[in-house]
Structures are given as structure tokens and as C-alpha cells.
Design an enzyme around this catalytic site. Structure first.
Site, PDB file in Angstrom:
ATOM      1  N   ILE A  72       0.796  -1.283   0.043  1.00 32.34           N
ATOM      2  CA  ILE A  72       0.085   0.015  -0.085  1.00 32.34           C
ATOM      3  C   ILE A  72       0.786   1.243  -0.097  1.00 32.34           C
ATOM      4  O   ILE A  72       0.481   2.266  -0.784  1.00 32.34           O
ATOM      5  CB  ILE A  72      -0.884   0.070   1.275  1.00 32.34           C
ATOM      6  CG1 ILE A  72      -1.661  -1.264   1.427  1.00 32.34           C
ATOM      7  CG2 ILE A  72      -2.058   1.297   1.291  1.00 32.34           C
ATOM      8  CD1 ILE A  72      -2.718  -1.818   0.261  1.00 32.34           C
ATOM      9  N   LEU A  74       1.545   2.927   2.574  1.00 32.84           N
ATOM     10  CA  LEU A  74       1.142   3.726   3.639  1.00 32.84           C
ATOM     11  C   LEU A  74       0.431   4.955   3.348  1.00 32.84           C
ATOM     12  O   LEU A  74       0.625   5.940   3.850  1.00 32.84           O
ATOM     13  CB  LEU A  74       2.376   4.333   4.777  1.00 32.84           C
ATOM     14  CG  LEU A  74       3.019   3.090   5.631  1.00 32.84           C
ATOM     15  CD1 LEU A  74       4.404   3.543   5.882  1.00 32.84           C
ATOM     16  CD2 LEU A  74       2.056   2.791   6.746  1.00 32.84           C
ATOM     17  N   CYS A 131       7.247  -1.121   8.547  1.00 29.45           N
ATOM     18  CA  CYS A 131       6.346  -1.237   7.168  1.00 29.45           C
ATOM     19  C   CYS A 131       7.608  -1.511   5.936  1.00 29.45           C
ATOM     20  O   CYS A 131       8.352  -0.703   5.827  1.00 29.45           O
ATOM     21  CB  CYS A 131       5.782  -0.091   6.951  1.00 29.45           C
ATOM     22  SG  CYS A 131       5.104  -0.026   5.228  1.00 29.45           S
ATOM     23  N   GLY A 218      -1.534 -12.760   6.632  1.00 32.56           N
ATOM     24  CA  GLY A 218      -2.666 -13.618   6.571  1.00 32.56           C
ATOM     25  C   GLY A 218      -2.209 -15.254   7.095  1.00 32.56           C
ATOM     26  O   GLY A 218      -1.295 -15.204   7.658  1.00 32.56           O
TER      27      GLY A 218
HETATM   28  C1  LIG Z   1      -3.574  -4.189   3.732  1.00 34.42           C
HETATM   29  C2  LIG Z   1      -2.424  -4.041   4.861  1.00 34.42           C
HETATM   30  C3  LIG Z   1      -2.257  -2.656   5.245  1.00 34.42           C
HETATM   31  C4  LIG Z   1      -1.374  -2.740   6.541  1.00 34.42           C
HETATM   32  N1  LIG Z   1      -0.876  -1.390   6.745  1.00 34.42           N
HETATM   33  C5  LIG Z   1      -0.140  -1.234   7.966  1.00 34.42           C
HETATM   34  C6  LIG Z   1      -0.022  -0.051   8.649  1.00 34.42           C
HETATM   35  O1  LIG Z   1      -0.290   0.994   7.947  1.00 34.42           O
HETATM   36  N2  LIG Z   1       0.776   0.081   9.517  1.00 34.42           N
HETATM   37  C7  LIG Z   1       1.208  -0.912  10.348  1.00 34.42           C
HETATM   38  O2  LIG Z   1       1.980  -1.088  11.262  1.00 34.42           O
HETATM   39  N3  LIG Z   1       1.068  -2.324   9.698  1.00 34.42           N
HETATM   40  C8  LIG Z   1       0.338  -2.454   8.642  1.00 34.42           C
HETATM   41  N4  LIG Z   1      -0.061  -3.830   8.178  1.00 34.42           N
HETATM   42  C9  LIG Z   1       0.516  -5.011   8.892  1.00 34.42           C
HETATM   43  C10 LIG Z   1      -0.964  -5.670   9.989  1.00 34.42           C
HETATM   44  O3  LIG Z   1      -1.031  -4.507  10.834  1.00 34.42           O
HETATM   45  C11 LIG Z   1      -0.227  -6.676  10.446  1.00 34.42           C
HETATM   46  O4  LIG Z   1       0.993  -6.633  11.193  1.00 34.42           O
HETATM   47  C12 LIG Z   1       0.068  -8.074   9.506  1.00 34.42           C
HETATM   48  O5  LIG Z   1      -0.720  -7.892   8.476  1.00 34.42           O
HETATM   49  C13 LIG Z   1       0.079  -9.491  10.248  1.00 34.42           C
HETATM   50  O6  LIG Z   1      -1.229  -9.605  10.549  1.00 34.42           O
HETATM   51  P1  LIG Z   1      -2.549 -10.212   9.836  1.00 34.42           P
HETATM   52  O7  LIG Z   1      -1.588 -11.557   9.398  1.00 34.42           O
HETATM   53  O8  LIG Z   1      -3.501 -10.694  10.716  1.00 34.42           O
HETATM   54  O9  LIG Z   1      -2.929  -9.488   8.701  1.00 34.42           O
HETATM   55  C14 LIG Z   1      -0.928  -3.663   7.121  1.00 34.42           C
HETATM   56  C15 LIG Z   1      -1.436  -5.102   6.692  1.00 34.42           C
HETATM   57  C16 LIG Z   1      -2.068  -5.108   5.443  1.00 34.42           C
HETATM   58  C17 LIG Z   1      -2.458  -6.621   4.894  1.00 34.42           C
END
Ligand SMILES: Cc1cc2nc3c(=O)[nH]c(=O)nc-3n(C[C@H](O)[C@H](O)[C@H](O)COP(=O)(O)O)c2cc1C
Ligand SMILES: Cc1cc2nc3c(=O)[nH]c(=O)nc-3n(C[C@H](O)[C@H](O)[C@H](O)COP(=O)(O)OP(=O)(O)OC[C@H]3O[C@@H](n4cnc5c(N)ncnc54)[C@H](O)[C@@H]3O)c2cc1C
Lengths: 309, 252
Positions: A72, A74, A131, A218
Site C-alpha cells: 500500500i 502507507l 513497514c 494472513g
Molecule cells: C493491507 C494491509 C495494510 C497494512 N498497513 C499497516 C500499517 O499502516 N501500519 C502497520 O504498522 N502495519 C500495517 N499492516 C500490517 C498489519 O497490521 C499486521 O501486522 C500484519 O498484516 C500481520 O497480521 P495479519 O496476518 O493478521 O494481517 C498492514 C497489513 C495489511 C494486510
């Protein structure tokens, strides 16, 4: 009752230990009709910077086996929008809010922290030094223990808010970074952010993502995330565990590994009510086991877990 | 926006990988406008993980129709859904088309892009808005929705890439000639959409197009389905999928 799930994270009182992971729940409003933000432990906002950021060129996402890559970059509407539009709305909904903060340089992080320090709508900050999808800021600060130390120290001086620091798994030794973050005065650790990955399109013979690489999230990353949380549990700071959590069983595993609370991200895209289902599932599990509070699960499986605060 | 379990009323294979799926979804049917889409779960477990977006192709009494083409694993799973089965569906989502008053609507469809335009044809028919259509596909077998257009009394011209039916060539060839007093509503592959933008600009007629992008949340939370627009990125899921013809910058 709900009190069985009531807990706290790095000094932030939580209704329950299930939080919305940054970047996957916007600013809460996007899912308002489906997930009342007050039913969550807390809403962690999209990574937010001083000025609006445009984000990366498309395509920004691609699905992978039991996961997805995102780049993305940010994209966010900036501090003024957060303060004028999003925080008032979240507060009106009774949400506990943790702001995920990002900057291009130390000063930008510090300025964000200082601006949010006086705001009653903010329960805590999560510094994003992990990030993988931006050149400046993000992972650049989280890759080296000493850079991370300097940033967290500078921010710590300017805020009394509970300070979580979000760690990257894309490092040689996540524990070493965590220890320096602890030494710099952080109140808690968030782990993990996404793992660097990529996909190639056989038709165009080019990388699928506009940014070439992206962050993997995921269910596919759950075992990696769980192992990171297990190791971080020995650092002596409360850990917010995340990475691939799909259902309450996954959440319970993270708690047993030593996480004080968990965050759910990608699962929400598939099942918008996943977090609410996880809350209900944990409640029932505690009841079945006759446990009075979720904190009794924390670190249960992990002999190296060091209780903190 | 609703999250519902919609039951499958009928599910019909149309040939060439196309399927027509009629679902009982009263809340969604009540709210949806032409151009909007539903975000559908194609599996019960973790793989395939993400929902798949599909335009609403027709609205009935408490029902919605999807018209989709099998292109990968998610749509292949969808094709296995039987009448009586249940589909987890989030919607309606996104922006819709707006029929511009005083201008005949010209529907420009390429391949599966016919889907949202059929719903627009239905609205035009219901409101007495003048409308015509030009429809293109790779070959005759892939021209779908033609019966719907007939039923709705929409005069239509056809084009195929292989010349097996109608004009032999791109569907946009059928737009040569004056478009005065008309407005264009387009959905199809990027090359077709670019050509529609050019024609509209040349003849100074207004119009709208529906875009596709790989999408995760579908509700504007993840900022994943960005497209280029004048003045920055826009989200296909919430700013679109329908945009003003002039607003977006198409790659290629
Ligand atoms: C589309 C998307 C956008 C994300 N944006 C951020 C963000 O802005 N800041 C951040 O610290 N982590 C961001 N993350 C990471 C998530 O907060 C999380 O750490 C990561 O996806 C692992 O968790 P999950 O497997 O449950 O998604 C993002 C993840 C995804 C999939
Ligand atoms: C707003 C919107 C409305 C849509 N409406 C319809 C519709 O009415 N009928 C219809 O047949 N299709 C429609 N699509 C496209 C449809 O969503 C994709 O074909 C579907 O998601 C593919 O899933 P899959 O698992 O079968 O394919 P995958 O295995 O995921 O991918 C197979 C191929 O399809 C491509 N693809 C994957 N997702 C998309 C996507 N979202 N858009 C375009 N190409 C994609 C991939 O690049 C790949 O080449 C729409 C897309 C959007 C964004």
C-alpha cells in the site's frame, strides 16, 4: 461476563484482548455497520503521518496461498484529518484508540507523538518501524537495533502516552531490536508486521505489484509470527501478538506463547466479523476451562515468558 | 452495506465459462444501484482467502443476479455452487452509474463487462430512459446477456474479435459516427476503456466507466485497489468502481 476478558496492554486498559491490526481496519468507520468499534479491545488506526501520503502505484495487492501481499505504501490522509475527523468519530463510538504512527525521519515521528500526546481520545501510540513498503521511514528504522533505539528514545521524551513499538520480522534478530527498544523506554512490543515477499505474472513476465515487493500477511505467516512472539515474551515487555490470526484458537495460541493481547488483520477482509467471533470464542474457552481472566492464559505454554508490569 | 448468507435460487452455465447465478438477497436487492458490486466468499476456510467482487447484473423481487466468467480458482469454486446452497456476500458496495438526463445512454460492453450494464439497461427500461448498446467479445459463444438486452427492448449491435458474429473487430468500431446527444457507459478491458475515453473526448460527450482492480477489503479500509486518477489515486471499491470517463488515467 465481559470482565473475564478485560485486561490491559502496556498500561492501556482493554475491554478484551482482541484488537484491530493497523492498516486493515482503516479508521474504524469503513466497517462501522458490521463491527462496532467499542466491541473491540482497541482500534489501531492506519499508519498515519504528519502530512497526507499518496501511497504506492498499483497494483497494490495480490493474493497468495492462504495469504496476501500488500504494498500500500502507507497511503493515509495525515494528522489533521485524523484529529479533525477520525478521532472524534472513534471517540463518539466509545472506541479505545491506538494511533499507528509513521514518519520519514525521526523528527516527523517525534512531531506526531507530541501532537497526539495531549489528546484524550488517544489511549496509546504504536510506532511503525517495520513497514516493508516505503523507502523512507518504516522498516528503515526497525532494521537496526541502534537506529530503533535512537528513534524510540526521541519519541519517548515527547510523550507520556503508552508507547508500543511495532517490530519487523525481516531482521536477523528480532529479540536484539526488541531489547534496544525496551532500553529506549518503550512500554510494549507489537509483532509481527508483514514479511517481505513477491509474485511474478507469467503473462506480462513482470512482478505483479507496482512496488515489486510487498508484505505477506494472513494465515500463511501464523507459525512465523507465533515463534516471534514466543521469543519476544522473554524480553520483559508486554507483547501485542499478531500475524495470521484467523479464529479464536489462533488467538489462544498467541496468548499462550506470551502475548498480552492479539491483533487481527487480514482475516477481517475475508470475514469482517472475525474479531467479534474471536472475542466470543475466547470467552467461551475461558468459561469451559473455568478461568476467571484471560491473563491466566498469557504465557501458559512458554517457560521463558517473563511477566511484565 | 449488508453481510448476508444469500441462498442460490438458480445457477446456469451459459457456455464459454460464463455462468448466471440468481440469489435470494432481499436487503441487497433493495439497496443496490446499477454499477455497484457484491464481495463474495468463494471458500469456507483460509484458501482462497480473499473475497471476489462481482457486479450486480440484474435485480429482481428480493433477488440479485450475478453474471460471471470462470477465470481462476475462485470463480471455479463459485461455479460448483448448487441451487439451495448459500453464498456469503457483502454488499452492495461502491458507487453506481448515473443516467445523465436528456442524453441517450450508449452501453459499451466488452466480455464480462456486460454485467453491470445489464442492470443499467434495466434501470433505463424502468424509468423510460432512451438507451442502446454495443457489445463485444472474443467470439460469438462469449457474447452473453444478449437475451436480457432483447427482453429490455435495448437496440444492440455486436462485434467479435474473430468475426464469428456481428462486426469483425473491436466493439469500439461500432461507435464511429456521431455521438451527439448521447452519453457513454462502459465496462470492459482496459484497451476498450481507453478507446472509449478517446472517442468521448473527440466528440465532447460525457460518460462513465466501471473499473476492475485486485481488491482485498472492498470497503475502503485497506487502500489496496488504487487506480490512477487526475489529482492522485482513487479506490476502485469506494470511490468507484464507476468513475467519470475523464476522471481516471488508464495504464498502457
Ligand atoms: C493491507 C494491509 C495494510 C497494512 N498497513 C499497516 C500499517 O499502516 N501500519 C502497520 O504498522 N502495519 C500495517 N499492516 C500490517 C498489519 O497490521 C499486521 O501486522 C500484519 O498484516 C500481520 O497480521 P495479519 O496476518 O493478521 O494481517 C498492514 C497489513 C495489511 C494486510
Ligand atoms: C468491481 C468489480 C466488479 C466485477 N464484476 C464482475 C462480473 O460481474 N463478472 C465477472 O465475471 N467478473 C467480474 N469482476 C472480476 C472478478 O472479480 C474476477 O474475475 C475474479 O475475482 C477472479 O477470481 P478467481 O479466483 O477466479 O481468479 P484468480 O485465480 O484470483 O485470478 C485469475 C485471473 O483473474 C485475474 N483477476 C483476479 N482478480 C481480478 C479482479 N478483481 N479483476 C480483474 N481480474 C482479476 C487475475 O489477474 C488472474 O489473471 C469484477 C471485478 C471488480 C473489481
Amino acid at each position: 461476563m465481559a470482565s473475564r476478558l478485560a485486561t490491559s496492554l502496556a498500561g492501556i486498559p482493554l475491554r478484551n484482548p482482541v484488537l484491530a491490526a493497523s492498516g486493515t481496519f482503516g479508521y474504524g468507520r469503513e466497517y462501522a455497520g458490521l463491527v462496532p468499534p467499542a466491541c473491540l479491545g482497541a482500534v489501531i488506526t492506519k499508519g498515519t503521518s504528519l502530512e497526507p501520503w499518496p501511497g504506492n502505484p498499483p497494483p497494490r495487492t495480490v493474493e497468495t496461498v492462504a495469504g496476501m501481499l500488500n504494498a500500500i505504501g502507507l497511503e493515509n490522509p495525515g494528522l489533521a484529518h485524523l484529529v479533525e475527523e477520525d478521532l472524534p468519530w472513534l471517540q463518539s463510538q466509545g472506541a479505545t484508540v491506538i494511533v499507528n504512527v509513521v514518519g520519514r525521519c525521526v523528527d516527523e515521528y517525534v512531531e506526531m507523538a507530541a501532537a497526539l500526546d495531549r489528546r484524550r481520545e488517544v489511549a496509546g501510540l504504536e510506532l511503525n518501524i517495520s513497514c516493508p513498503n516505503v523507502d523512507k521511514g518504516g522498516m528503515a528504522f526497525g532494521s537496526h537495533p541502534e537506529t530503533a533505539y535512537a528513534l524510540v528514545r526521541a519519541v519517548r521524551r515527547r510523550t507520556r502516552l503508552p508507547l508500543l513499538v511495532k517490530l519487523s520480522p525481516n531482521v536477523t534478530d528480532i529479540v536484539r531490536v526488541a531489547e534496544r527498544v525496551r532500553d529506549a523506554g518503550a512500554d510494549g512490543l507489537s509483532a509481527i508486521n508483514t514479511l517481505v515477499g513477491m509474485a511474478i505474472d507469467l503473462d506480462s513476465r513482470r512482478p505483479v505489484l507496482g512496488n515489486v515487493t510487498g508484505g505477506l500477511s494472513g494465515p500463511a505467516i501464523k507459525p512465523v509470527a507465533l515463534a516471534a512472539v514466543w521469543r519476544l515474551a522473554a524480553v520483559g515487555l508486554p507483547v501485542l501478538g499478531m500475524g495470521g490470526i484467523w479464529d479464536w484458537r489462533d488467538a489462544a495460541e498467541f496468548l499462550m506463547a506470551g502475548a498480552a493481547a492479539v491483533a487481527v488483520g487480514t482475516a477481517t477482509f475475508a470475514r469482517p466479523r472475525a474479531m467479534l467471533e474471536i472475542v466470543a470464542g475466547l470467552e467461551e474457552y475461558l468459561e469451559c476451562r473455568g478461568l476467571k481472566n484471560v491473563s491466566e492464559l498469557v504465557g501458559e505454554a512458554n517457560p521463558t515468558f517473563r511477566a511484565s508490569g | 452495506m449488508e453481510l448476508v448468507g444469500a441462498s442460490v435460487l438458480t445457477h446456469e452455465a451459459l457456455g464459454a465459462g460464463y455462468h448466471r447465478l440468481v440469489l435470494a438477497a432481499p436487503e441487497v436487492a433493495l439497496q443496490c444501484r446499477p454499477g455497484q458490486f457484491v464481495h463474495v466468499r468463494v471458500s469456507e476456510d483460509r484458501y482462497p482467502l480473499l473475497r471476489r467482487p462481482f457486479s450486480v447484473a440484474r435485480r429482481g423481487d428480493g433477488t440479485i443476479t450475478l453474471l460471471y466468467r470462470v477465470v481462476g480458482k475462485g470463480t471455479a469454486l463459485l461455479a460448483g455452487l448448487r441451487p439451495g446452497g448459500c453464498l456469503d456476500l457483502l454488499g452492495p458496495l461502491g458507487s453506481g452509474f448515473e443516467l445523465l438526463p436528456g442524453r441517450r445512454a450508449v452501453l459499451v460492453a466488452g466480455g464480462a463487462g456486460i454485467a453491470p450494464l445489464l442492470f443499467l439497461a434495466q434501470l433505463a427500461w424502468e424509468t423510460g430512459h432512451p438507451v442502446r448498446a454495443v457489445v463485444g467479445a472474443a467470439q460469438a459463444a462469449e457474447l452473453v446477456g444478449t437475451a436480457d438486452l432483447g427482453e429490455l427492448g435495448v437496440p444492440a449491435a455486436y462485434a467479435t474479435d474473430d468475426g464469428s458474429l456481428g462486426h469483425h473487430g473491436p466493439v469500439t468500431d461500432l461507435l464511429e459516427g456521431s455521438l451527439a446527444g448521447e452519453a457513454l457507459y462502459a465496462c470492459g478491458p482496459p484497451a476498450m476503456l481507453r478507446k472509449v475515453q478517446t472517442l468521448a473526448r473527440e466528440q465532447a460527450v460525457p460518460g462513465q466507466l466501471s473499473l476492475e482492480a485486485s481488491m482485498a477489503c472492498g470497503v475502503g479500509a485497506c487502500r489496496g485497489c488504487a487506480c490512477r486518477a487526475h489529482g492522485g489515486y482513487r479506490m476502485v471499491c469506494t470511490d468507484g468502481p464507476v468513475f467519470d470517463l475523464e476522471e481516471v488515467v488508464l495504464d498502457g
